[in-house]
Every structure is written in C-alpha cells, then in structure tokens.
Design an enzyme around this catalytic site. Structure first.
Site, PDB file in Angstrom:
ATOM      1  N   CYS A 197       0.827  -1.204   0.000  1.00  0.00           N
ATOM      2  CA  CYS A 197       0.000   0.000   0.000  1.00  0.00           C
ATOM      3  C   CYS A 197       0.860   1.251   0.000  1.00  0.00           C
ATOM      4  O   CYS A 197       0.474   2.286  -0.544  1.00  0.00           O
ATOM      5  CB  CYS A 197      -0.931  -0.004   1.216  1.00  0.00           C
ATOM      6  N   CYS A 351      13.973   4.749  -6.428  1.00  0.00           N
ATOM      7  CA  CYS A 351      12.519   4.593  -6.271  1.00  0.00           C
ATOM      8  C   CYS A 351      12.136   5.275  -4.971  1.00  0.00           C
ATOM      9  O   CYS A 351      12.718   6.287  -4.595  1.00  0.00           O
ATOM     10  CB  CYS A 351      12.123   3.120  -6.294  1.00  0.00           C
TER      11      CYS A 351
END
Length: 393
Positions: A197, A351
C-alpha cells in the site's frame, strides 16, 4: 457451514452492559447468551493500522471483553487518511497506546492488553496462546505467513483481510474446519510483483469496508452464529461496488495442514522465505549502491549521470529528486525502456525506498549496463538526508 461457538458465555451481564448492548440483545441470533460470549472472549488484533483501526473500534463497541493490540510502529501523518483510530494529536505516539486510548473512550468496559513490540518467531506463540481468536491486519507477506503458521500450530482460528488501492479480500482460516492461508497461497509472490500500500496506495474507506467484514466474521465465530467465511474467499471491488465469493478447498498436500504435513514448526526466517528482494536484485546491488548524499555530491560536482526515477507517475507528481527522469520499473523490466537509456552516461536508478530500483538494476545489469547503480533508501533518504522540506508519503 455453521460452527459451534468459540467461547463459553460469561456468568452474567451487568445493568450497564444490558443498557449498552441492548440492540444486540434484542437480535434473536445474538441475544443475552451471544453477548455473554462476546464479553468472555479474548481477541488479538495484529496491527493497529488500516485494517486494525476499524476492526478494533467495532470489536470494542460490540463488547468483546478483552482486546489485545500488537503493534510496534508509531503514528505518522500519512496514516491519518485511513487509520481512523488515531488522530492528529497522536502523531509520533505508539500506535498500540493510541489505539488503546481510543478503545477506552469508545467502551470503558473493555479490557485492553497492549503488546508494544514487533511480532516475531520468538514471541508469536506466547502471545497468540493468550487469545481465542486472531484478527490479522498485517500488510506484508512475511508476517501473514507467520500469523498463519502460528495459528495453525496452536489450533487457533483467525480472520484475514487484505487491501490494495480499490480492492479488498477477506476470509476465515481455521485448519480444524477448513483451509489455511497456505492452502490458498502455498508460496509468496515473487519479490516486487505485488506492491505494498505504501507503493501503490489504498482508498482510505476501503479499510473500513474490509475491517468491518473482519469484525462481522469475528462476532459470528465467537457467538457461534451464521456461516463464517471458512473455506470461502470474499473479494470486494470498490470501483465496481461488487462482492464475489470464491470457494477455497483445503489442500490435502498443504505442507502445514495437509494429510502429510512436513512443516511442523515456525520457519527460521519469514523475511527470507518471502524474499523482499530477489536474489538477482541482491547480487546486482553489490558494489552498485550509492547513498543519497553521494548522489548529491555527484550532482554538485557535475558528474555526467542519467538519473532515473522508477516509481509510478502518481508518485512522481507528489515528490521527485531534482534532475530525475521518470521511467516506471515495469518499462525497464519489459525491456521497453532500454532504448531510452543513454549508453554514454552512468545510469543511476532510484525509487521510494530502494526495493524497486534494486529490481530494475538487476534488469539493467542483465541488459549490459554494467556501470548502473541505484540509490539506497530512494527518495525517502533524499528527503531525510538532503532536503527535509520535501513531502514524504
């Protein structure tokens, strides 16, 4: 299938309890006896986050006598979009302590037991043994498999839930009466295949949808009413507003609960079993990892690099490292983006936290970009070490 009640009823309900739970008491299937069973129940919620928040609140309101909370994390501002048991004043506070305070405000008749620690191989059996039922609100595969394995080995039922973006799943795993989690998912997905999530996001209200289903199943198990989701997987699509149920059979060859089970104890290392990062990615990052501080030094020195952000476009819109070009990881893994990468510059990948960039780095190394490196800790490290004014997410 209907199952016998999980707990015996308490001796009595007080006048205050009768007043408080009157809307339960007048339901024939619950009644006084069912409420007494809830009063006598001991339920542990693993996690006080997205799923744990609504689950704990409704379990408390329902009158479950003892609620256990295990969570070692602290409340972060990004939690408040969905973890409704916490408030602004709780930011920085222990999630377990914050959740306990909210529960006491909802229902002071409930006894709250706090386990302000990380669930691990050394304590999971001892903690689970204290409770009748486990509600799993975890968000990572390593803990999910450990919860399942401990529950099966102790003969405990548990209610499982999972959420991602607009999709949710829920089921009840009880090896004595049906399948366990390993019957449904014998092996964890390959590293990086299923985003968390934190990487992919989740609609806040989805937590309430799945968390309330978990509480519904818990009440049914404790009171012995209805047909729990044993042997059935409930799948919810919030965008389509659709529910569907998939039958899950007990796997006779399951390594944990099958007829000839070979897994008779907890694994030594669940993180290793689930492989947060693939072996290829681990090998690729050896001698090919730089820190956020080193990246800043390279940029300040004018080093000729090509900085690539391998996150998704929505993440890139939130915050970015100056000078980064967005090329999502999927385009690198598929080979689609290889032509976009210069051969005369050193490629630097990043990232959010370093996991996805490690996977992308492995693909680049295999494609011949031997000088490519990635940034340890990703954009979060950049924010922490270089520019704290940028928003974290």
């Amino acid at each position: 299938m209907s199952l016998p009640p999980l707990v015996e009823p308490a001796a009595e309900l007080t006048v205050d309890e009768i007043r408080r739970y009157s809307r339960h008491l007048i339901i024939p299937d619950v009644g006084v006896t069912g409420q007494k069973r809830l009063k006598n129940a001991r339920v542990l919620c693993v996690g006080a986050g997205g799923l744990g928040s609504p689950a704990l609140m409704y379990l408390a309101a329902a009158g479950v006598g003892t609620l256990g909370i295990i969570d070692f994390d602290t409340v972060d501002e990004s939690n408040l979009q969905r973890q409704i048991i916490h408030g602004v004043s709780d930011v920085g506070r222990s999630k377990a302590e914050s959740a306990a305070a909210s529960i006491r405000e909802i229902n002071p008749l409930v006894n709250v037991e706090i386990h302000n620690t990380a669930l691990d191989r050394e304590n999971v059996r001892e903690i689970f043994a204290q409770y009748d039922l486990i509600v799993d609100g975890t968000d990572n595969f390593a803990t999910r498999y450990m919860v399942n394995d401990a529950a099966v080995l102790l003969g405990k039922p548990y209610v499982w839930g999972s959420i991602y973006r607009f999709d949710g799943q829920a089921s009840v795993f009880w090896a004595e009466h049906g399948p366990c989690y390993r019957c449904l998912y014998p092996e964890p997905p390959p590293p990086g295949m299923v985003p968390s999530c934190a990487e992919g996001g989740v609609l806040g209200v989805l937590c309430a949808s799945i968390g309330s289903i978990q509480v519904n199943e818990a009440i049914k198990l404790l009171a012995g009413i209805g047909e729990p989701l044993v042997g059935r997987l409930m799948v919810y699509d919030a965008l389509e507003m659709s529910y569907r149920k998939i039958k899950v059979r007990k796997d006779p060859n399951c390594v944990l609960c099958g007829e000839n089970a070979t897994l008779t104890d907890l694994l030594e290392d669940y993180e290793d079993f689930c492989g947060a990062v693939s072996v290829e990615a681990q090998e690729a990052t050896l001698d090919a990892t730089i820190t956020a501080a080193e990246l800043k030094e390279w940029q300040d020195a004018g080093k000729d690099i090509f900085l690539v952000d391998v996150r998704e476009p929505a993440e890139y819109e939130i915050v970015r490292i100056p000078g980064a070009t967005l090329i999502p990881k999927g385009e690198i893994l598929s080979g689609e983006a290889l032509a976009k990468l210069p051969q005369d510059k050193q490629v630097v990948l990043h990232c959010k936290s370093g996991v996805r960039s490690a996977e992308a780095l492995a693909a680049l190394k295999a494609a011949g970009f031997r000088d490519a490196v990635h940034v340890q800790g990703g954009v979060l490290s950049w924010i922490k070490q270089i520019d704290p004014s940028l928003p974290a997410y």
